[in-house]
Design a protein around this motif. Structure first.
Motif, PDB file in Angstrom:
ATOM      1  N   HIS A  78      10.449 -45.239  12.308  1.00  0.00           N
ATOM      2  CA  HIS A  78      11.315 -44.892  13.437  1.00  0.00           C
ATOM      3  C   HIS A  78      10.534 -44.960  14.753  1.00  0.00           C
ATOM      4  CE1 HIS A  78      14.583 -43.021  15.590  1.00  0.00           C
ATOM      5  NE2 HIS A  78      13.828 -41.996  15.929  1.00  0.00           N
ATOM      6  N   ARG A  79       9.341 -44.381  14.793  1.00  0.00           N
ATOM      7  CA  ARG A  79       8.503 -44.421  16.000  1.00  0.00           C
ATOM      8  C   ARG A  79       8.132 -45.849  16.378  1.00  0.00           C
ATOM      9  NH1 ARG A  79       6.030 -40.069  13.678  1.00  0.00           N
ATOM     10  NH2 ARG A  79       4.353 -41.363  12.871  1.00  0.00           N
ATOM     11  N   GLU A  80       7.947 -46.708  15.381  1.00  0.00           N
ATOM     12  CA  GLU A  80       7.593 -48.100  15.640  1.00  0.00           C
ATOM     13  C   GLU A  80       8.793 -48.938  16.078  1.00  0.00           C
ATOM     14  OE1 GLU A  80       5.712 -49.482  12.076  1.00  0.00           O
ATOM     15  OE2 GLU A  80       3.940 -48.239  12.402  1.00  0.00           O
ATOM     16  N   ARG A  84      16.518 -46.839  12.959  1.00  0.00           N
ATOM     17  CA  ARG A  84      17.118 -45.765  13.744  1.00  0.00           C
ATOM     18  C   ARG A  84      18.041 -44.976  12.816  1.00  0.00           C
ATOM     19  NH1 ARG A  84      22.418 -46.651  14.981  1.00  0.00           N
ATOM     20  NH2 ARG A  84      23.183 -48.758  14.782  1.00  0.00           N
ATOM     21  N   THR A  85      18.385 -43.762  13.255  1.00  0.00           N
ATOM     22  CA  THR A  85      19.266 -42.939  12.420  1.00  0.00           C
ATOM     23  C   THR A  85      20.679 -43.513  12.430  1.00  0.00           C
ATOM     24  OG1 THR A  85      19.727 -41.462  14.255  1.00  0.00           O
ATOM     25  CG2 THR A  85      17.931 -40.842  12.781  1.00  0.00           C
ATOM     26  N   ASP A  86      21.382 -43.308  11.327  1.00  0.00           N
ATOM     27  CA  ASP A  86      22.746 -43.800  11.183  1.00  0.00           C
ATOM     28  C   ASP A  86      23.560 -42.781  10.385  1.00  0.00           C
ATOM     29  OD1 ASP A  86      24.686 -45.960  11.567  1.00  0.00           O
ATOM     30  OD2 ASP A  86      24.589 -46.164   9.386  1.00  0.00           O
ATOM     31  N   GLY A  87      23.433 -41.528  10.763  1.00  0.00           N
ATOM     32  CA  GLY A  87      24.190 -40.483  10.093  1.00  0.00           C
ATOM     33  C   GLY A  87      23.452 -39.922   8.896  1.00  0.00           C
ATOM     34  N   PHE A  88      24.235 -39.471   7.913  1.00  0.00           N
ATOM     35  CA  PHE A  88      23.668 -38.840   6.729  1.00  0.00           C
ATOM     36  C   PHE A  88      24.297 -39.419   5.479  1.00  0.00           C
ATOM     37  CE2 PHE A  88      22.819 -35.868  10.077  1.00  0.00           C
ATOM     38  CZ  PHE A  88      21.536 -35.424   9.789  1.00  0.00           C
ATOM     39  N   GLY A  89      23.563 -39.356   4.394  1.00  0.00           N
ATOM     40  CA  GLY A  89      24.051 -39.758   3.081  1.00  0.00           C
ATOM     41  C   GLY A  89      23.710 -38.660   2.093  1.00  0.00           C
ATOM     42  N   ARG A  98      18.960 -38.126   5.634  1.00  0.00           N
ATOM     43  CA  ARG A  98      19.205 -39.013   6.758  1.00  0.00           C
ATOM     44  C   ARG A  98      19.421 -40.450   6.264  1.00  0.00           C
ATOM     45  NH1 ARG A  98      18.608 -37.764  11.988  1.00  0.00           N
ATOM     46  NH2 ARG A  98      17.320 -35.950  11.506  1.00  0.00           N
ATOM     47  N   ARG A  99      20.428 -41.095   6.841  1.00  0.00           N
ATOM     48  CA  ARG A  99      20.682 -42.503   6.575  1.00  0.00           C
ATOM     49  C   ARG A  99      20.066 -43.291   7.722  1.00  0.00           C
ATOM     50  NH1 ARG A  99      26.373 -42.906   5.702  1.00  0.00           N
ATOM     51  NH2 ARG A  99      26.545 -42.863   7.948  1.00  0.00           N
ATOM     52  N   TRP A 100      19.444 -44.418   7.415  1.00  0.00           N
ATOM     53  CA  TRP A 100      18.756 -45.238   8.406  1.00  0.00           C
ATOM     54  C   TRP A 100      19.394 -46.608   8.502  1.00  0.00           C
ATOM     55  CZ3 TRP A 100      15.231 -42.653  11.165  1.00  0.00           C
ATOM     56  CH2 TRP A 100      14.673 -41.510  10.607  1.00  0.00           C
ATOM     57  N   LYS A 101      19.102 -47.289   9.603  1.00  0.00           N
ATOM     58  CA  LYS A 101      19.597 -48.641   9.824  1.00  0.00           C
ATOM     59  C   LYS A 101      18.546 -49.388  10.630  1.00  0.00           C
ATOM     60  CE  LYS A 101      23.751 -50.907  11.505  1.00  0.00           C
ATOM     61  NZ  LYS A 101      25.083 -50.675  12.069  1.00  0.00           N
ATOM     62  N   GLY A 102      18.363 -50.654  10.335  1.00  0.00           N
ATOM     63  CA  GLY A 102      17.413 -51.462  11.082  1.00  0.00           C
ATOM     64  C   GLY A 102      17.848 -51.604  12.531  1.00  0.00           C
ATOM     65  N   THR A 103      16.891 -51.618  13.438  1.00  0.00           N
ATOM     66  CA  THR A 103      17.187 -51.755  14.860  1.00  0.00           C
ATOM     67  C   THR A 103      17.427 -53.220  15.222  1.00  0.00           C
ATOM     68  OG1 THR A 103      14.865 -52.013  15.410  1.00  0.00           O
ATOM     69  CG2 THR A 103      15.752 -49.761  15.427  1.00  0.00           C
ATOM     70  N   ALA A 104      17.904 -53.436  16.432  1.00  0.00           N
ATOM     71  CA  ALA A 104      18.093 -54.807  16.918  1.00  0.00           C
ATOM     72  C   ALA A 104      16.756 -55.545  16.953  1.00  0.00           C
ATOM     73  CB  ALA A 104      18.732 -54.784  18.302  1.00  0.00           C
ATOM     74  N   ALA A 105      15.686 -54.837  17.284  1.00  0.00           N
ATOM     75  CA  ALA A 105      14.355 -55.456  17.313  1.00  0.00           C
ATOM     76  C   ALA A 105      13.958 -55.946  15.920  1.00  0.00           C
ATOM     77  CB  ALA A 105      13.325 -54.469  17.843  1.00  0.00           C
ATOM     78  N   ALA A 106      14.251 -55.177  14.900  1.00  0.00           N
ATOM     79  CA  ALA A 106      13.938 -55.585  13.527  1.00  0.00           C
ATOM     80  C   ALA A 106      14.763 -56.807  13.136  1.00  0.00           C
ATOM     81  CB  ALA A 106      14.189 -54.433  12.562  1.00  0.00           C
TER      82      ALA A 106
END
Length: 112
Positions: A78-80, A84-89, A98-106
């Motif tokens: 996340h720091r890198e 980014r966070t995308d809610g919870f699962g 926490r649910r995660w999602k790749g950023t636009a940069a990724a």
């Protein structure tokens, strides 16, 4: 106390259930080196994910400290700026994580 296998009524001893214990790596940095490529690949897709589900689906090893190292690893990504966070699962026992999602940069890295 060890578990024993109870013989059936006809005297046969059934096979023991397969172990569900997962492989564990005792060095945090070695563990990160092994699991990071999988998470970078998932982040590049832009699809939401749960860390435990990715680990299970890809048969990834457990970290030295399961209770803390998964969060430490996700916080690093996340720091890198890779996720980014995308809610919870939910976990298998219905705890919220926490649910995660790749950023636009990724995703841009995937396109390059």
């Amino acid at each position: 106390m060890t578990a024993s296998v109870q013989p059936t009524l006809d005297g046969n001893v059934p096979a023991a259930a397969p172990s569900i214990a997962r492989r564990k790596i005792d060095d945090y940095d070695a563990w990160v080196t092994e699991v990071r490529p999988t998470f970078e690949e998932i982040a590049r897709t832009g699809q939401p994910f749960l860390c435990w589900k990715v680990a299970k689906d890809n048969d990834l090893p457990d970290p030295p400290d399961r209770d803390h190292d998964w969060g430490r690893f996700a916080a690093t990504l996340h720091r890198e700026g890779l996720i980014r966070t995308d809610g919870f699962g939910l976990t298998r026992d219905k705890s919220a994580v926490r649910r995660w999602k790749g950023t636009a940069a990724a995703r841009r890295e995937a396109a390059a």
